[in-house]
Design a protein around this motif. Structure first.
Motif, PDB file in Angstrom:
ATOM      1  N   PHE A  99      -2.161  12.489 -14.563  1.00 15.36           N
ATOM      2  CA  PHE A  99      -1.419  10.982 -14.219  1.00 15.36           C
ATOM      3  C   PHE A  99      -1.941  10.658 -12.952  1.00 15.36           C
ATOM      4  O   PHE A  99      -2.726   9.501 -12.400  1.00 15.36           O
ATOM      5  CB  PHE A  99       0.044  11.171 -14.175  1.00 15.36           C
ATOM      6  CG  PHE A  99       0.550   9.868 -13.725  1.00 15.36           C
ATOM      7  CD1 PHE A  99       0.617   8.761 -14.484  1.00 15.36           C
ATOM      8  CD2 PHE A  99       0.886   9.786 -12.211  1.00 15.36           C
ATOM      9  CE1 PHE A  99       0.928   7.473 -13.687  1.00 15.36           C
ATOM     10  CE2 PHE A  99       1.617   8.631 -11.678  1.00 15.36           C
ATOM     11  CZ  PHE A  99       1.405   7.497 -12.404  1.00 15.36           C
ATOM     12  N   PHE A 100      -1.951  11.564 -11.883  1.00 14.31           N
ATOM     13  CA  PHE A 100      -2.678  11.040 -10.504  1.00 14.31           C
ATOM     14  C   PHE A 100      -4.015  10.868 -10.424  1.00 14.31           C
ATOM     15  O   PHE A 100      -4.572   9.825  -9.867  1.00 14.31           O
ATOM     16  CB  PHE A 100      -2.052  12.179  -9.378  1.00 14.31           C
ATOM     17  CG  PHE A 100      -0.618  11.886  -8.948  1.00 14.31           C
ATOM     18  CD1 PHE A 100      -0.329  10.875  -8.392  1.00 14.31           C
ATOM     19  CD2 PHE A 100       0.356  12.702  -9.283  1.00 14.31           C
ATOM     20  CE1 PHE A 100       1.019  10.502  -7.941  1.00 14.31           C
ATOM     21  CE2 PHE A 100       1.422  12.701  -8.973  1.00 14.31           C
ATOM     22  CZ  PHE A 100       2.129  11.620  -8.374  1.00 14.31           C
ATOM     23  N   ARG A 101      -4.719  11.827 -11.233  1.00 16.44           N
ATOM     24  CA  ARG A 101      -6.238  11.625 -11.238  1.00 16.44           C
ATOM     25  C   ARG A 101      -6.468  10.405 -11.883  1.00 16.44           C
ATOM     26  O   ARG A 101      -7.329   9.862 -11.429  1.00 16.44           O
ATOM     27  CB  ARG A 101      -6.634  12.943 -12.004  1.00 16.44           C
ATOM     28  CG  ARG A 101      -8.215  13.072 -11.765  1.00 16.44           C
ATOM     29  CD  ARG A 101      -8.667  14.185 -12.530  1.00 16.44           C
ATOM     30  NE  ARG A 101      -8.434  13.878 -14.075  1.00 16.44           N
ATOM     31  CZ  ARG A 101      -8.534  14.631 -15.193  1.00 16.44           C
ATOM     32  NH1 ARG A 101      -8.829  15.806 -14.796  1.00 16.44           N
ATOM     33  NH2 ARG A 101      -8.233  14.186 -16.330  1.00 16.44           N
ATOM     34  N   SER A 102      -5.844   9.847 -12.700  1.00 12.49           N
ATOM     35  CA  SER A 102      -6.068   8.933 -13.639  1.00 12.49           C
ATOM     36  C   SER A 102      -5.853   7.417 -12.740  1.00 12.49           C
ATOM     37  O   SER A 102      -6.841   6.409 -12.684  1.00 12.49           O
ATOM     38  CB  SER A 102      -5.470   8.726 -14.981  1.00 12.49           C
ATOM     39  OG  SER A 102      -5.514   9.807 -15.735  1.00 12.49           O
ATOM     40  N   VAL A 103      -4.916   7.675 -12.144  1.00 10.66           N
ATOM     41  CA  VAL A 103      -4.680   6.421 -11.289  1.00 10.66           C
ATOM     42  C   VAL A 103      -5.443   6.053 -10.079  1.00 10.66           C
ATOM     43  O   VAL A 103      -5.865   5.064  -9.827  1.00 10.66           O
ATOM     44  CB  VAL A 103      -2.993   6.728 -10.556  1.00 10.66           C
ATOM     45  CG1 VAL A 103      -2.612   5.671  -9.353  1.00 10.66           C
ATOM     46  CG2 VAL A 103      -2.112   6.462 -11.587  1.00 10.66           C
ATOM     47  N   PHE A 104      -5.862   7.514  -9.497  1.00 13.33           N
ATOM     48  CA  PHE A 104      -6.880   7.135  -8.520  1.00 13.33           C
ATOM     49  C   PHE A 104      -8.454   6.784  -9.118  1.00 13.33           C
ATOM     50  O   PHE A 104      -9.067   6.181  -8.304  1.00 13.33           O
ATOM     51  CB  PHE A 104      -6.878   8.384  -7.403  1.00 13.33           C
ATOM     52  CG  PHE A 104      -5.558   8.815  -6.896  1.00 13.33           C
ATOM     53  CD1 PHE A 104      -4.867   7.972  -6.404  1.00 13.33           C
ATOM     54  CD2 PHE A 104      -5.221  10.088  -6.878  1.00 13.33           C
ATOM     55  CE1 PHE A 104      -3.587   7.995  -5.718  1.00 13.33           C
ATOM     56  CE2 PHE A 104      -4.145  10.406  -6.216  1.00 13.33           C
ATOM     57  CZ  PHE A 104      -3.039   9.341  -6.045  1.00 13.33           C
ATOM     58  N   PHE A 105      -8.683   7.381 -10.178  1.00  6.88           N
ATOM     59  CA  PHE A 105      -9.925   6.887 -10.703  1.00  6.88           C
ATOM     60  C   PHE A 105      -9.825   5.539 -11.229  1.00  6.88           C
ATOM     61  O   PHE A 105     -11.024   5.067 -11.503  1.00  6.88           O
ATOM     62  CB  PHE A 105     -10.116   8.050 -12.021  1.00  6.88           C
ATOM     63  CG  PHE A 105     -11.569   7.997 -12.198  1.00  6.88           C
ATOM     64  CD1 PHE A 105     -12.466   8.031 -11.297  1.00  6.88           C
ATOM     65  CD2 PHE A 105     -11.952   7.921 -13.615  1.00  6.88           C
ATOM     66  CE1 PHE A 105     -13.966   8.124 -11.686  1.00  6.88           C
ATOM     67  CE2 PHE A 105     -13.385   7.806 -14.009  1.00  6.88           C
ATOM     68  CZ  PHE A 105     -14.180   7.903 -13.196  1.00  6.88           C
ATOM     69  N   LEU A 106      -8.783   5.089 -11.486  1.00  9.44           N
ATOM     70  CA  LEU A 106      -8.921   3.631 -12.355  1.00  9.44           C
ATOM     71  C   LEU A 106      -9.530   2.456 -11.881  1.00  9.44           C
ATOM     72  O   LEU A 106     -10.264   1.832 -12.176  1.00  9.44           O
ATOM     73  CB  LEU A 106      -7.422   3.211 -12.763  1.00  9.44           C
ATOM     74  CG  LEU A 106      -7.073   2.286 -13.753  1.00  9.44           C
ATOM     75  CD1 LEU A 106      -7.689   2.934 -15.131  1.00  9.44           C
ATOM     76  CD2 LEU A 106      -5.439   2.051 -13.986  1.00  9.44           C
ATOM     77  N   PRO A 107      -9.324   2.524 -10.460  1.00 13.25           N
ATOM     78  CA  PRO A 107     -10.318   1.215  -9.680  1.00 13.25           C
ATOM     79  C   PRO A 107     -11.603   1.323 -10.108  1.00 13.25           C
ATOM     80  O   PRO A 107     -12.262   0.378  -9.862  1.00 13.25           O
ATOM     81  CB  PRO A 107      -9.806   1.571  -8.324  1.00 13.25           C
ATOM     82  CG  PRO A 107      -8.389   2.335  -8.199  1.00 13.25           C
ATOM     83  CD  PRO A 107      -8.374   3.041  -9.613  1.00 13.25           C
ATOM     84  N   THR A 108     -12.229   2.473 -10.352  1.00 12.06           N
ATOM     85  CA  THR A 108     -13.544   2.494 -10.820  1.00 12.06           C
ATOM     86  C   THR A 108     -14.012   1.446 -11.978  1.00 12.06           C
ATOM     87  O   THR A 108     -14.993   1.274 -12.322  1.00 12.06           O
ATOM     88  CB  THR A 108     -14.068   3.758 -11.319  1.00 12.06           C
ATOM     89  OG1 THR A 108     -13.547   4.792 -10.256  1.00 12.06           O
ATOM     90  CG2 THR A 108     -15.574   4.203 -11.178  1.00 12.06           C
TER      91      THR A 108
END
Lengths: 292, 270
Positions: A99-108
């Protein structure tokens, strides 16, 4: 030469495209940089190295290199440290890791244009009820004109936070990949020898093991900072054009070569050649220093 | 310690999600609510009809520019996978006298920041008469030295035994590549494909330079044009931004596995 035919069957189409759309433009650019070429892409009058001399004494061009240096001085170390911190944090947890990895990656997934829109018209829009100014208001501070104020230059805060949001996740993933390649037994051995789990493990195991990743990240960050265009153009540009401050090299080049004030391909090409040499030099130097 | 970690991560996660929230909040509000003197967390009444108004507004060629972006992104992704994949395989696997020369030419382009070549590439593309033309938007972006280099590195590590079995069955380089190598490399193709699609959808400088008339705008150019002018309704602008992010969020959520693996494989080795 039976392999020759097969080779060109595979590589030929790509090689032709590379020649036409990369090498021919570079060659043409070198040629144009030695000529006068205003409002035309065909060289008119040979001027030798005069375009280069003009660019190297041109105040706005030199200022654009200064702008790049300031931007890089902020964005490179900040992204490096914060992306590494996020990677270490995400890597150490077990619950909700994806979940955290996805949230931080989403702005890409967002473009610089969309991020500029949010930063310019919503967070830092300069009116009293903009998000940043609302938060400042809670502490009794006066509203700030974020993107138009030059003393102090608050626009740096806008541009740097924007790029941080967009690119942190990408570099975090690179660090996570690097961290996962570090063999666990190195840590165990260090702990048996009495190293602390926090700072000393990071200093003596993690960082040395991340050396190649770190070099790659620094190089990518520097090249990306140098190519800054989108957020500067969209955050600072207005319907009346671009303000005289904070023009990174590509903004300057864009307005010289393709701006409405007259298309000057001679000077634009000379500028492009100077920038290319500069970044290639820095890249080589940095690669050498860090891989030693 | 553990609690601290989760607290730090949660705080960061909230910060990272704020811009997404703002895009939606502003896009579904009314103009009056956006310029209200006090901050509201969520508009009193969510105006779904903003969507219909946005697509009906003739001043905002959103549908047209989204279609342009989609066509460009799909063609560039497919083109890069075919052209760069073939070239990468040829460079990795077909022994040939001049393959080192070609390899040097490919690697040298990695040293030249793509953005600096926009002036000379514009010169060539305008000579070809491709300004404001789909060809000008798509074709120059197909020949990525970076993608080719990544494919080469990948194919160098592809198990040779698999190819040798195909060779024994009588397949040449061409047949081996299409029938054996490609089907066994789907994950890598998917990863590079997603990266190419995202990059293409989000690119701005090249379309800005080359798509000079409104019919050829990509969605990023369209958004930017309204962002730097005074003439558009801010609410519609945010809603248009939300619509422009949607395709990528879908791609991200659906293919995240490949994407994360792809980024970690490519970024470091590249």
């Amino acid at each position: 030469m039976k392999h020759g035919r097969a080779f060109w069957l595979f590589v030929g189409p790509f090689a032709v495209g590379l020649l036409v759309f990369v090498y021919v433009p570079i060659g043409w650019s070198l040629l144009l940089s030695l000529f006068e070429a205003r409002n035309t892409v065909t060289p008119t009058e040979f001027v030798g190295l005069r375009n280069y001399a003009d660019m190297l004494t041109d105040e706005p061009f030199l200022a654009s290199l200064g702008t790049f240096s300031v931007f890089a001085a902020f964005i490179v170390p900040l992204t490096f440290v914060l992306a590494l911190a996020l990677a270490l944090l995400v890597n150490q947890i077990s619950f909700m890791k994806a979940f955290f990895r996805s949230v931080f990656f989403l702005p890409t997934a967002c473009s610089y244009v969309v991020a500029s829109l949010v930063w310019k018209l919503s967070i830092f829009n300069g009116v009293r009820f903009g998000l940043a100014n609302t938060v400042l208001g809670w502490f009794g501070a006066e509203p700030v004109a974020w993107t138009v104020s030059t003393s102090p230059p608050w626009y740096w805060l806008v541009l740097v936070t924007l790029r941080l949001w967009l690119q942190l996740g990408f570099y975090m993933i690179l660090f996570i990949a690097g961290l996962q390649r570090i063999p666990q037994h190195l840590y165990e051995a260090a702990w048996i020898d009495g190293a602390s789990r926090g700072w000393q493990s990071l200093r003596y195991i993690t960082m040395p093991q991340l050396r190649t990743t770190s070099v790659a990240v620094l190089l990518l960050l520097l090249v990306a900072a140098y190519q800054a265009f989108d957020e500067f153009y969209n955050v600072l540009g207005t319907d009346r054009g671009y303000p005289p401050f904070a023009r990174p090299p590509l903004i300057y080049l864009y307005y010289t070569a393709l701006g409405s004030g007259g298309q000057d391909f001679g000077h634009g090409s000379a500028g492009a050649v100077i920038l290319t040499l500069l970044i290639a030099g820095v890249t080589l130097l940095q690669g050498r220093v860090f891989t030693r | 310690m553990k609690v601290l970690r989760y607290a730090a991560l949660s705080a960061a996660a909230v910060l990272f999600l704020i811009p997404f929230y703002l895009v939606l909040r502003n896009g579904l509000a009314t103009e009056a609510e956006l310029t209200a003197p006090t901050w509201t967390f969520w508009p009193e009444e969510i105006r779904w009809e903003n969507f219909a108004e946005l697509f009906a507004n003739p001043a905002v060629p959103l549908a047209r520019s989204m279609v342009n972006s989609l066509v460009v992104a799909v063609l560039q992704t497919a083109g890069q996978l075919v052209l760069c994949g073939l070239a990468g395989y040829g460079l990795a696997r077909i022994p040939y006298r001049y393959s080192n020369v070609v390899l040097v030419l490919v690697v040298a382009t990695l040293m030249i920041p793509a953005a600096v070549t926009f002036v000379p590439t514009f010169v060539v593309v305008s000579t070809l008469g491709w300004v404001s033309d789909l060809r000008g938007l798509v074709i120059p972006g197909l020949f990525s030295g970076f993608t080719t280099f990544l494919f080469r590195q990948y194919f160098l590590n592809f198990p040779r035994e698999v190819e040798e079995a195909a060779r024994i069955d009588g397949l040449g380089h061409w047949g081996t590549y299409w029938r054996v190598v490609v089907p066994n490399s789907k994950g890598f193709f998917a990863a590079l494909g997603v990266i190419a699609f995202v990059t293409s959808w989000n690119q701005f400088l090249w379309p800005l330079v080359i798509a000079q008339d409104q019919d050829s705008w990509t969605v990023q150019v369209a958004l930017s044009t309204f962002l730097t002018s005074q003439s558009i309704d801010v609410v519609q602008l945010f809603l248009a931004a939300a619509v422009s992010i949607l395709p990528l969020v879908i791609v991200f959520v659906a293919l995240q596995r490949f994407l994360v693996r792809g980024v970690s494989e490519t970024g470091v080795k590249g």
